[in-house]
Design a protein around this motif. Structure first.
Motif, mmCIF file in Angstrom:
data_model
loop_
_atom_site.group_PDB
_atom_site.id
_atom_site.type_symbol
_atom_site.label_atom_id
_atom_site.label_comp_id
_atom_site.label_asym_id
_atom_site.label_seq_id
_atom_site.Cartn_x
_atom_site.Cartn_y
_atom_site.Cartn_z
ATOM 1 N N ARG A 120 0.845 -1.189 0.000
ATOM 2 C CA ARG A 120 0.000 0.000 0.000
ATOM 3 C C ARG A 120 0.878 1.236 0.000
ATOM 4 N N ARG A 121 0.376 2.304 -0.509
ATOM 5 C CA ARG A 121 1.019 3.622 -0.527
ATOM 6 C C ARG A 121 2.349 3.599 -1.304
ATOM 7 N N SER A 122 2.515 2.691 -2.164
ATOM 8 C CA SER A 122 3.740 2.675 -2.976
ATOM 9 C C SER A 122 3.579 3.554 -4.224
ATOM 10 N N LEU A 123 4.698 3.814 -4.847
ATOM 11 C CA LEU A 123 4.684 4.602 -6.080
ATOM 12 C C LEU A 123 4.754 3.638 -7.269
ATOM 13 N N VAL A 124 3.802 3.759 -8.140
ATOM 14 C CA VAL A 124 3.762 2.865 -9.314
ATOM 15 C C VAL A 124 3.979 3.711 -10.575
ATOM 16 N N ILE A 125 5.074 3.430 -11.246
ATOM 17 C CA ILE A 125 5.376 4.154 -12.494
ATOM 18 C C ILE A 125 5.192 3.196 -13.658
ATOM 19 N N ILE A 126 4.255 3.527 -14.532
ATOM 20 C CA ILE A 126 3.965 2.651 -15.680
ATOM 21 C C ILE A 126 4.488 3.326 -16.950
ATOM 22 N N ILE A 127 5.356 2.584 -17.624
ATOM 23 C CA ILE A 127 5.884 3.107 -18.903
ATOM 24 C C ILE A 127 5.391 2.198 -20.016
ATOM 25 N N SER A 128 4.513 2.745 -20.863
ATOM 26 C CA SER A 128 3.896 1.920 -21.921
ATOM 27 C C SER A 128 3.262 2.837 -22.967
ATOM 28 N N ASP A 129 2.963 2.215 -24.127
ATOM 29 C CA ASP A 129 2.181 2.993 -25.110
ATOM 30 C C ASP A 129 0.684 2.870 -24.824
ATOM 31 N N LEU A 130 0.342 1.966 -23.960
ATOM 32 C CA LEU A 130 -1.039 1.779 -23.495
ATOM 33 C C LEU A 130 -2.012 1.462 -24.624
ATOM 34 N N PHE A 131 -1.492 0.792 -25.652
ATOM 35 C CA PHE A 131 -2.379 0.449 -26.771
ATOM 36 C C PHE A 131 -3.280 -0.704 -26.356
ATOM 37 N N GLU A 132 -4.316 -0.336 -25.680
ATOM 38 C CA GLU A 132 -5.265 -1.298 -25.163
ATOM 39 C C GLU A 132 -6.563 -0.558 -24.919
ATOM 40 N N ASP A 133 -7.547 -1.286 -24.492
ATOM 41 C CA ASP A 133 -8.814 -0.626 -24.209
ATOM 42 C C ASP A 133 -8.621 0.368 -23.063
ATOM 43 N N ALA A 134 -8.788 1.643 -23.350
ATOM 44 C CA ALA A 134 -8.519 2.699 -22.360
ATOM 45 C C ALA A 134 -9.394 2.531 -21.123
ATOM 46 N N GLY A 135 -10.630 2.110 -21.327
ATOM 47 C CA GLY A 135 -11.561 1.937 -20.212
ATOM 48 C C GLY A 135 -11.070 0.901 -19.215
ATOM 49 N N LYS A 136 -10.598 -0.212 -19.761
ATOM 50 C CA LYS A 136 -10.104 -1.307 -18.902
ATOM 51 C C LYS A 136 -8.891 -0.854 -18.104
ATOM 52 N N VAL A 137 -8.014 -0.153 -18.806
ATOM 53 C CA VAL A 137 -6.786 0.306 -18.149
ATOM 54 C C VAL A 137 -7.134 1.258 -16.998
ATOM 55 N N ILE A 138 -8.019 2.187 -17.248
ATOM 56 C CA ILE A 138 -8.409 3.160 -16.230
ATOM 57 C C ILE A 138 -9.020 2.451 -15.003
ATOM 58 N N LYS A 139 -9.798 1.438 -15.335
ATOM 59 C CA LYS A 139 -10.461 0.696 -14.261
ATOM 60 C C LYS A 139 -9.433 0.062 -13.314
ATOM 61 N N LYS A 140 -8.415 -0.515 -13.907
ATOM 62 C CA LYS A 140 -7.389 -1.179 -13.090
ATOM 63 C C LYS A 140 -6.552 -0.152 -12.323
ATOM 64 N N LEU A 141 -6.325 0.977 -12.973
ATOM 65 C CA LEU A 141 -5.533 2.008 -12.290
ATOM 66 C C LEU A 141 -6.309 2.560 -11.089
ATOM 67 N N ARG A 142 -7.624 2.625 -11.261
ATOM 68 C CA ARG A 142 -8.457 3.112 -10.152
ATOM 69 C C ARG A 142 -8.319 2.193 -8.931
ATOM 70 N N GLN A 143 -8.214 0.894 -9.198
ATOM 71 C CA GLN A 143 -8.038 -0.057 -8.089
ATOM 72 C C GLN A 143 -6.720 0.200 -7.366
ATOM 73 N N LEU A 144 -5.704 0.534 -8.155
ATOM 74 C CA LEU A 144 -4.404 0.855 -7.544
ATOM 75 C C LEU A 144 -4.535 2.083 -6.652
ATOM 76 N N ARG A 145 -5.262 3.055 -7.166
ATOM 77 C CA ARG A 145 -5.433 4.283 -6.400
ATOM 78 C C ARG A 145 -6.185 4.010 -5.111
ATOM 79 N N LYS A 146 -7.058 3.043 -5.164
ATOM 80 C CA LYS A 146 -7.811 2.713 -3.955
ATOM 81 C C LYS A 146 -6.899 2.152 -2.878
ATOM 82 N N ARG A 147 -5.826 1.551 -3.320
ATOM 83 C CA ARG A 147 -4.822 1.056 -2.366
ATOM 84 C C ARG A 147 -3.848 2.162 -2.001
#
Lengths: 307, 697
Positions: free
Chosen positions: A181-208
């Motif tokens: 919890r409370r860690s720093l997550v740095i994602i380096i990617s082109d993110l060529f994927e469904d933007a909605g799905k990615v946002i959803k997962k990132l939101r879960q990270l933020r919840k932690r």
């Protein structure tokens, strides 16, 4: 590892500029090692912060006796502890990251960025880990604070090949439980994927209560689509092909890409995630400097507001 | 019909497939490019796919159209009714050299006909040895049509022999002749060259419809060469001559009216006009004529009583001198001696059989009429010598002395004329017995009620005797009533002619030849006993006409223009004498009138009226002359416009020139050139293609 091999990851010219900066996490995390990051728990620190009037239940060891002698009042000494940060750098090595119209592919650019960030974090005694992924997690290096850990990270970054289909959302789902919890997550990617799905997962990270920094690395050709003649475009992640007249579809393509980036940006904004779009034609030091400056400004603003 | 000068370039149409081939090859040879954001390409491709396909198709069509249009333009298409041929293709040309009298117009120091011939010569000179040509003219028109020949000298000789004529232009007839000649030619190029002054006269719209069809059918091109170089031509002409003459009187004065037309844009002041009798100038005057108007000058002329009076009216010569003079003749008025035998004289002169007849023959005083009737009764006639008279009239005569009957028959057989008028004294059995061959067989008298009398039936005004009544009203001609008439036996065969019938078909006036002479029988009375004819307006002229007809002295009250080329009918004739008659034309040539033996009722005609002037008959009993004039319509030199000609004959098959034509030069204008239009269209499509491409990029 040879000296010059190492230099290609953190060019002294770049690193000299970055070392003048201070990387500060937006969120104060708990750490076992002291660092320049602020720790939310007051008391066992070496740097005095303020006095607080004693109230029952406070630890007596924190009473400032000198103040008591002078004013005959009980005040407690409060310290701002320096603590280290657990940072996870997630590097995408899917096939699409192998694209590069200039001197560097997106993957080369991205791993240089990852190396720079690793160096900075370790210089600040922050525990830095590295997760290399494509369609799945390819390599996981847990966070460490030792300066020698940098070599481990650099070694992991070397010899990477862009291949396979990316599945960022799947990877994030797996990692969410693993990460502290409370860690720093740095994602380096082109993110060529469904933007909605990615946002959803990132939101879960933020919840932690993780601080998430998203570096979206794109090539200038991906952004500008400067092609002219009829071309058979071949996918870099699978076998799909498409015959297209670039001039005819350029507007539509740029609109689609713009929508995609905007969706990501909007999602990040809503979840307090830093989203940085980096064009690989931009010098790495400029991009990094811009990011760190912005981060520092935001960090100061938050501290000032709290004081 | 579209044809091509360089059809080889039509192979370029295969190039239409080039854009499609390039498109297909382009797809195959498209570079393969590994790209990361292929998902976005797929999505954008789906969005614009429909529009892209449409644009691609449009571009494909436009590019194909550009190639097709350029290929077509290079093939030099022409819109015309026949195939476009190279200028040096073997050709057959019929040259129509207009030698109508209007071509005698003086233009730039020479007549238009001389220019006609010169330009025709130049054209023939430009022909190659494989080309054929022939020449036709307005006049003469030989029965055998000339055949096109490759012998240039022969054609040039034909042109050299063309002389000015006094005929008027009939272009439809000329073109039909030319088409009938050229229709048999097997040459690739068929053309008719019309060398003319392009005046309106001669362009008969109805006749030209047939010419147009024939031009299309025979794939013949008509080149109209205006030798007057398109310039307006002006002319003043004596167009009409009329005289007024009272043929019941023997007055010598004639009122002559001369009409002059001003076919110019300027008014004419004090135009001198002269009248001549023979060669002698007898009167002159001046005329003021507005532009494009006519004015008439009247001359009161004393015509000498001698035979064959003729004259002319003329104005000062202008650029077209032919129509500045016009001829006239005044018919000869001969004294006619008539013996009238009154079979029923009466103390009351109105009741006598001959009262009305005598008045009709000599309506004025004796010395003013040229008909001299002598009335006798049956007793007095015993001493009469029939041969002293031109005509014997037997009016209700019961019988004659046998010697007189015999004399009468002899007189008639030798060329005399007898006019029988019947009545209540006439006994059919006596007439049948004594006047056999002179009078038809009489059957009986038939009476008709007063309230339902007989009338004249429809008069055959084509008969020489009745021609003068052609313009009379029908009711005037049928107004006499007949209450009693003789029925006659129908005669089978012979030369009996029923000149007039009654309304019920019964013969009224019957003509019978007898030897060299003839008789006419009127089956009712010549006084008012059986009819009211003597008091009707038709009586006097009818009696006068019968008298003149029988004595070969028919005259007309006014001039009838015989135009150049028209037939002239002899006003009288004796069939046995016709072979002796000759006609002397103004140039001194002798001709003969001809008679159609299959149509004995028709008078002989003289058709060699090729020149204007006075023609004189020789060898006849009576000296007769007649004037022949040019058709004044040809004197109007107003030009027909190119658009009017195109309306008549269509644009596709005709061209106009105002300069000397040569072979090749005239070939270059055959058909309507389409390639400039195609090139323009290609340019437009190219611009459109550029615009669509620009929009795509």
């Amino acid at each position: 590892m040879k000296e010059q091999d190492t230099i290609q990851w953190y060019d002294p010219a770049i690193l000299s500029k970055i070392s003048n900066m201070t990387l500060r996490a937006r969120t104060v995390v708990e750490g076992t090692f002291s660092g320049i990051h602020k720790r939310p728990h007051k008391g066992s620190s070496i740097e005095f912060l303020e006095h607080k009037e004693y109230s029952p239940g406070d630890e007596i060891k924190h009473i400032d006796w000198k103040v008591l002698a002078r004013s005959d009042k009980y005040h407690l000494k409060q310290f701002e502890d320096e603590t280290n940060l657990k940072a996870y750098i997630l590097l995408d090595t899917s096939g699409s990251m192998g694209y590069g119209s200039g001197a560097m592919t997106k993957l080369e650019y991205s791993r240089t960025l990852a190396a720079c960030l690793s160096y900075l974090l370790l210089m600040q005694s922050d525990a830095t880990g590295l997760i290399i992924f494509g369609g799945d997690i390819i390599k996981y290096i847990p966070p460490r604070t030792k300066s020698s850990h940098l070599q481990v990270l650099i070694q992991a970054l070397e010899g990477l090949k862009a291949q396979g289909k990316s599945d960022i959302s799947g990877v994030l789902e797996k990692l969410t439980e693993k990460m502290s919890r409370r860690s720093l997550v740095i994602i380096i990617s082109d993110l060529f994927e469904d933007a909605g799905k990615v946002i959803k997962k990132l939101r879960q990270l933020r919840k932690r209560r993780c601080e998430v920094i998203l570096f979206q690395v794109l090539d200038s050709h991906e952004l500008d689509f400067p092609f002219d003649e009829l071309t058979l475009f071949e996918s870099m992640e699978d076998s799909s092909q498409v015959m297209a007249e670039p001039r005819a579809i350029k507007d539509a393509y740029q609109a689609e890409l713009g929508n995609f980036i905007e969706t990501l940006r909007q999602g990040c904004l809503e979840n307090q995630i830093d989203h940085w779009l980096i064009n690989t034609s931009t010098p790495l030091d400029h991009a990094l400097l811009k990011y760190l400056t912005t981060r520092e400004r935001l960090s100061h603003a938050r501290i000032t507001a709290r004081l | 019909m579209m044809s091509f000068i360089s059809p080889i370039f039509l192979l370029g149409l295969l190039g239409v497939s080039l854009p499609i081939i390039i498109h297909m090859v382009g797809r195959r040879r498209a570079p393969v490019y590994r790209f990361s954001a292929i998902e976005f390409i797929l999505r954008s491709q789906k969005k614009v796919e429909a529009r892209l396909r449409l644009e691609q198709l449009l571009l494909l069509l436009l590019r194909a159209a550009i190639i097709a249009l350029i290929a077509m333009a290079l093939a030099k298409p022409m819109l015309r009714a026949g195939p476009v041929l190279a200028p040096d293709a073997p050709s057959c040309s019929v040259l129509i050299v207009d030698n109508s009298y209007s071509m005698g117009y003086y233009f730039k120091g020479e007549t238009l006909l001389e220019r006609d011939k010169e330009w025709a010569r130049q054209f023939v000179g430009s022909l190659s040895p494989s080309d054929e040509a022939c020449v036709i003219t307005v006049f003469p028109t030989p029965d055998a049509a000339p055949q096109p020949t490759a012998d240039k000298d022969q054609t040039l000789d034909s042109i050299a022999r063309i002389k000015p004529s006094y005929y008027t232009t009939d272009l439809s007839a000329l073109l039909k002749r030319a088409l009938s000649i050229i229709g048999f030619s097997k040459k690739q190029v068929k053309r008719i060259l019309l060398f003319t002054d392009l005046t309106k006269n001669g362009w008969n719209p109805d006749a030209m419809k047939e010419v147009k069809k024939s031009l299309d059918k025979n794939s013949v091109r008509l080149h109209i060469v205006d030798v007057s170089e398109g310039k307006p031509l002006s002319n003043v002409s004596v167009s009409v001559l009329e005289y007024e003459y009272d043929w019941t009187r023997k007055d010598e004065q004639v009122l002559l009216k001369a009409t002059v037309d001003n076919f110019t844009d300027t008014p004419i002041k004090d135009l001198l006009i002269k009248a001549r009798i023979g060669e002698e100038e007898v009167a002159q005057g001046f005329l003021q004529i507005e532009p494009w108007a006519a004015a008439t000058k009247e001359f009161l002329l004393d015509i000498p009583r001698d035979n064959n009076a003729w004259g002319s009216v003329e104005i000062p010569a202008d650029s077209l001198p032919v129509d500045d003079k016009r001829f006239f003749t005044i018919p000869n008025v001969k004294d006619i001696r008539v013996l009238v035998v009154d079979g029923a004289p009466s103390i009351n002169m109105y009741q006598s059989a001959t009262f009305y007849l005598e008045k009709a023959l000599n309506p004025a005083r004796l010395h003013t009429s040229h008909i001299h009737p002598t009335v006798m009764n049956t007793q007095e006639v015993q001493s009469a010598n029939f041969k002293e008279y031109d005509l014997i009239v037997l009016a209700n005569v019961e019988k004659l002395d046998a010697t007189k009957v015999s004399e009468l028959k002899t007189y008639t057989a030798e060329g005399g004329n007898v006019f029988f008028c019947l009545g209540d004294k006439v006994r059919p059995e006596y007439y049948d017995l004594n006047f056999t061959g002179l009078v038809p067989r009489l059957r009986m008298e038939v009476e008709f009620p007063r309230e339902k009398p007989l009338e004249f039936g429809t008069l055959d005004t084509t008969h020489t005797l009745l021609k003068v009544f052609a313009r009379e009203r029908k009711d005037v001609l049928s107004s006499p009533h007949f209450y009693k008439v003789f029925l006659v036996e129908p005669e089978m065969g012979g030369n009996i002619t029923n000149i007039i019938n009654y309304s019920n078909g019964t013969p009224a006036l019957i003509e019978m030849p007898y030897g060299k002479g003839r008789s006419i029988t009127f089956t009712s009375t010549i006084n008012r006993d059986w009819t009211d004819l003597p008091v009707k307006p038709i009586f006097l002229p009818l009696v006068q006409q019968i008298c003149r007809y029988m004595t070969n002295n028919l005259i007309e009250s006014t001039t009838r223009d015989v135009l150049v080329g028209e037939n002239w009918e002899l006003p009288f004739y004796s069939r046995d004498k016709i072979d002796k008659i000759e006609v002397l034309d103004p140039k001194g040539n002798l001709g003969r009138p001809v008679s159609d033996k299959s149509m004995p009722a028709e008078p002989p005609i003289f058709s060699d009226t090729h020149f204007p002037g006075v023609y004189k008959l020789r060898g006849g009993e009576t000296a007769i002359s007649f004037a022949v004039n040019v058709d004044h319509g040809e004197g109007n030199l107003s030009k027909i416009s190119a658009s009017e000609v195109e309306n008549l004959l269509g644009k596709e098959r005709i061209s106009f020139r105002i300069s000397s034509p040569v072979k090749g030069a005239e070939g270059a204008v055959e058909g309507k050139r389409l390639w400039p239009t195609l090139l323009l269209a290609a340019l437009c499509v190219l611009c459109l293609e550029a615009f669509v491409s620009w929009r795509r990029s």
